[in-house]
Design a protein around this motif. Structure first.
Motif, PDB file in Angstrom:
ATOM      1  N   MET A 155       0.838  -1.189   0.000  1.00 23.27           N
ATOM      2  CA  MET A 155       0.000   0.000   0.000  1.00 23.27           C
ATOM      3  C   MET A 155       0.881   1.249   0.000  1.00 23.27           C
ATOM      4  O   MET A 155       2.010   1.233   0.482  1.00 23.27           O
ATOM      5  N   GLU A 156       0.347   2.353  -0.560  1.00 21.39           N
ATOM      6  CA  GLU A 156       1.081   3.612  -0.589  1.00 21.39           C
ATOM      7  C   GLU A 156       1.125   4.196   0.814  1.00 21.39           C
ATOM      8  O   GLU A 156       0.149   4.156   1.559  1.00 21.39           O
ATOM      9  N   LYS A 157       2.262   4.741   1.177  1.00 20.88           N
ATOM     10  CA  LYS A 157       2.394   5.321   2.506  1.00 20.88           C
ATOM     11  C   LYS A 157       1.538   6.575   2.653  1.00 20.88           C
ATOM     12  O   LYS A 157       1.353   7.334   1.700  1.00 20.88           O
ATOM     13  N   ILE A 158       1.036   6.792   3.867  1.00 19.30           N
ATOM     14  CA  ILE A 158       0.231   7.959   4.172  1.00 19.30           C
ATOM     15  C   ILE A 158       1.133   9.192   4.206  1.00 19.30           C
ATOM     16  O   ILE A 158       2.193   9.186   4.833  1.00 19.30           O
ATOM     17  N   LYS A 159       0.700  10.250   3.534  1.00 15.63           N
ATOM     18  CA  LYS A 159       1.527  11.439   3.390  1.00 15.63           C
ATOM     19  C   LYS A 159       1.345  12.403   4.560  1.00 15.63           C
ATOM     20  O   LYS A 159       0.281  12.495   5.164  1.00 15.63           O
ATOM     21  N   MET A 160       2.415  13.127   4.868  1.00 12.84           N
ATOM     22  CA  MET A 160       2.379  14.233   5.813  1.00 12.84           C
ATOM     23  C   MET A 160       2.836  15.495   5.094  1.00 12.84           C
ATOM     24  O   MET A 160       3.556  15.425   4.101  1.00 12.84           O
ATOM     25  N   THR A 161       2.405  16.661   5.622  1.00 15.66           N
ATOM     26  CA  THR A 161       2.825  17.929   5.025  1.00 15.66           C
ATOM     27  C   THR A 161       3.731  18.717   5.965  1.00 15.66           C
ATOM     28  O   THR A 161       4.717  19.311   5.534  1.00 15.66           O
ATOM     29  N   THR A 162       3.406  18.733   7.251  1.00 15.47           N
ATOM     30  CA  THR A 162       4.192  19.457   8.252  1.00 15.47           C
ATOM     31  C   THR A 162       4.874  18.446   9.168  1.00 15.47           C
ATOM     32  O   THR A 162       4.236  17.484   9.600  1.00 15.47           O
ATOM     33  N   PRO A 163       6.140  18.646   9.483  1.00 16.26           N
ATOM     34  CA  PRO A 163       6.812  17.668  10.343  1.00 16.26           C
ATOM     35  C   PRO A 163       6.344  17.739  11.796  1.00 16.26           C
ATOM     36  O   PRO A 163       5.899  18.783  12.278  1.00 16.26           O
ATOM     37  N   LEU A 164       6.456  16.601  12.469  1.00 17.42           N
ATOM     38  CA  LEU A 164       6.355  16.553  13.922  1.00 17.42           C
ATOM     39  C   LEU A 164       7.724  16.898  14.501  1.00 17.42           C
ATOM     40  O   LEU A 164       8.747  16.623  13.879  1.00 17.42           O
ATOM     41  N   VAL A 165       7.739  17.464  15.686  1.00 20.11           N
ATOM     42  CA  VAL A 165       8.987  17.584  16.433  1.00 20.11           C
ATOM     43  C   VAL A 165       9.163  16.273  17.195  1.00 20.11           C
ATOM     44  O   VAL A 165       8.309  15.886  17.994  1.00 20.11           O
ATOM     45  N   GLU A 166      10.252  15.566  16.911  1.00 17.49           N
ATOM     46  CA  GLU A 166      10.513  14.264  17.520  1.00 17.49           C
ATOM     47  C   GLU A 166      11.621  14.405  18.557  1.00 17.49           C
ATOM     48  O   GLU A 166      12.735  14.803  18.235  1.00 17.49           O
ATOM     49  N   MET A 167      11.295  14.087  19.811  1.00 19.58           N
ATOM     50  CA  MET A 167      12.245  14.198  20.914  1.00 19.58           C
ATOM     51  C   MET A 167      12.584  12.798  21.408  1.00 19.58           C
ATOM     52  O   MET A 167      11.787  12.175  22.112  1.00 19.58           O
ATOM     53  N   ASP A 168      13.740  12.316  21.036  1.00 17.21           N
ATOM     54  CA  ASP A 168      14.182  10.977  21.462  1.00 17.21           C
ATOM     55  C   ASP A 168      14.618  11.029  22.921  1.00 17.21           C
ATOM     56  O   ASP A 168      14.890  12.111  23.461  1.00 17.21           O
ATOM     57  N   GLY A 169      14.710   9.841  23.562  1.00 15.36           N
ATOM     58  CA  GLY A 169      14.953   9.820  24.989  1.00 15.36           C
ATOM     59  C   GLY A 169      16.027   8.859  25.448  1.00 15.36           C
ATOM     60  O   GLY A 169      17.054   8.692  24.782  1.00 15.36           O
ATOM     61  N   ASP A 170      15.770   8.193  26.562  1.00 20.77           N
ATOM     62  CA  ASP A 170      16.804   7.430  27.243  1.00 20.77           C
ATOM     63  C   ASP A 170      16.397   5.977  27.511  1.00 20.77           C
ATOM     64  O   ASP A 170      15.227   5.629  27.584  1.00 20.77           O
TER      65      ASP A 170
END
Length: 403
Positions: A1-16
């Motif tokens: 299946m075709e991937k779902i598109k996004m227009t504006t990025p999320l801010v992704e905060m990785d952790g520990d």
């Protein structure tokens, strides 16, 4: 299946630690295969925070103000033991506290409930949502170690030249001193957020402090809440048939235990931190709780409300497979993707978030669980699996729903 598109990025905060491991597993297995994910990535792992003098935390909060929606992994707030373990330059403050100070707003936390897990408090029939003030108090406090006899004073010097000074304590020996603050602006934003959320969800709102003891600090919270309610929300509450109720924090705890649930409990910063953990555990597990910071400017930061699961991480480092519950972290992702879809008018992204959560519920309903839930389930024969096995089971059901 075709991937779902996004227009504006999320801010992704990785952790520990273990939650960082789960973070990657969740992305790799149940997000990236289906979503053309756009994020602006910030590594809030403790080593990188130390390398950047914690500037990365500030940058991630500012990015959230720019893009409007963030998703955050659990992070370490270091103590003395962590200072030694990670060889830190200094004992950095809570990253959550730093982010909340920049974004302001209120943290709303609610348990993720399923029919097969009954609350420990048998009379609770509906979830209780904690509305936690997200600024100030102990999380922005300053502290001094008094290492000899002396006098501690609290001083305020106004720009007009006004000066106020009171003695905190005359020390006869060693001790400790802590100074906390809050602002009327932040308290007022907290009040508006709580009342708006109550109106939107048509739930009663309870608010509790200890103004009988804290006659200026806590009393200011009570007075501002009452003023905001009377001037802006009283008529709407009456129209909806919902109630605003103030009481002391100790009385609130007793009332909450006796209640049937189904209301919002607004708490100051520290009270909300503690009581949300109590509620999530009483409803099932610390890993079964949603958490979202809503700022007055309309910014959203979704996170897992629990810690970094250090004990499991040490086992993971020794090569052991763990059965760590990823539900809160998955729901942080689904909440952020749903909000991003709503703000950007992307119904397919909203639908994906809904189906991801539904796949989680289907997995649990079939008794496929992590070890923390095994002894809590009723009416289902639970089968304990590893974290990887649990996420794989969710992916299988998600694919069915997407197809």
């Amino acid at each position: 299946m075709e991937k779902i598109k996004m227009t504006t990025p999320l801010v992704e905060m990785d952790g520990d630690e273990m939650t960082r491991i789960l973070w990657k597993m969740i992305k790799d297995e149940i997000i990236l295969p289906f979503v053309d994910l756009k994020t602006e990535y910030y590594d809030l792992g403790l080593p990188h925070r130390d390398e950047t003098n914690d500037q990365v935390t500030i940058d991630s909060a500012e990015a959230t103000k720019k893009y409007g929606v963030a998703v955050k992994c659990a992070t370490i707030t270091p103590n003395a033991q962590r200072m030694d373990e990670y060889k830190l330059h200094q004992m950095w403050k809570s990253p959550n506290g730093t982010i909340r100070s920049i974004l302001d707003g209120t943290v709303f936390r609610a348990p993720i409930t399923i029919p097969s897990i009954k609350p420990c408090v048998k009379n609770w029939e509906r979830p209780i949502t904690i509305a936690r003030h997200a600024y100030g108090d102990v999380y922005k406090s300053v502290e001094i170690r008094a290492n000899e006899p002396g006098t501690a004073r609290l001083v305020f010097e106004g720009q007009s030249g006004q000066r106020q000074e009171i003695v905190i304590h005359d020390f006869k020996g060693e001790g400790v001193i802590q100074g906390m603050h809050n602002t009327d602006k932040s308290i007022r934003s907290f009040a508006h957020s709580c009342f708006k959320f109550a109106v939107d969800t048509k739930q009663d709102l309870w608010f509790a402090t200890k103004d009988t003891i804290s006659k200026k600090y806590d009393a200011q919270f009570r007075e501002i809440f009452q003023q905001v309610f009377d001037e802006n929300y009283k008529a709407k509450f009456e129209e909806l048939g919902i109630e605003y109720f103030y009481t002391l924090i100790d009385d609130a705890v007793a009332r909450v235990i006796r209640s049937k649930g189904g209301f919002i409990w607004a708490c100051k910063n520290y009270d909300g931190d503690v009581m949300s953990d109590m509620l999530s555990t009483a409803f099932g597990s610390l890993a079964m709780m949603t958490s979202v910071l809503v700022s007055p400017d309309g910014n959203y930061e979704y996170e897992a409300a629990h810690g970094t699961v250090t004990r499991h991480y040490y086992k993971y480092l020794q090569g052991e497979e763990t059965s760590t519950n990823p539900m809160a972290t998955i729901f942080a992702w689904s909440g952020a993707l749903r909000k991003r879809g709503e703000l950007d008018s992307l119904p397919s992204l909203v639908a994906f978030a809904d189906k991801l959560e539904a796949a989680c519920f289907d997995t649990l309903a079939e008794g496929i669980v992590t070890k923390d839930l095994v002894n809590l389930m009723e009416g289902v024969t639970p089968k304990a699996v590893t974290s990887a096995g649990f996420i794989a089971a969710i992916r299988e059901r998600l694919e069915q729903k997407l197809n």
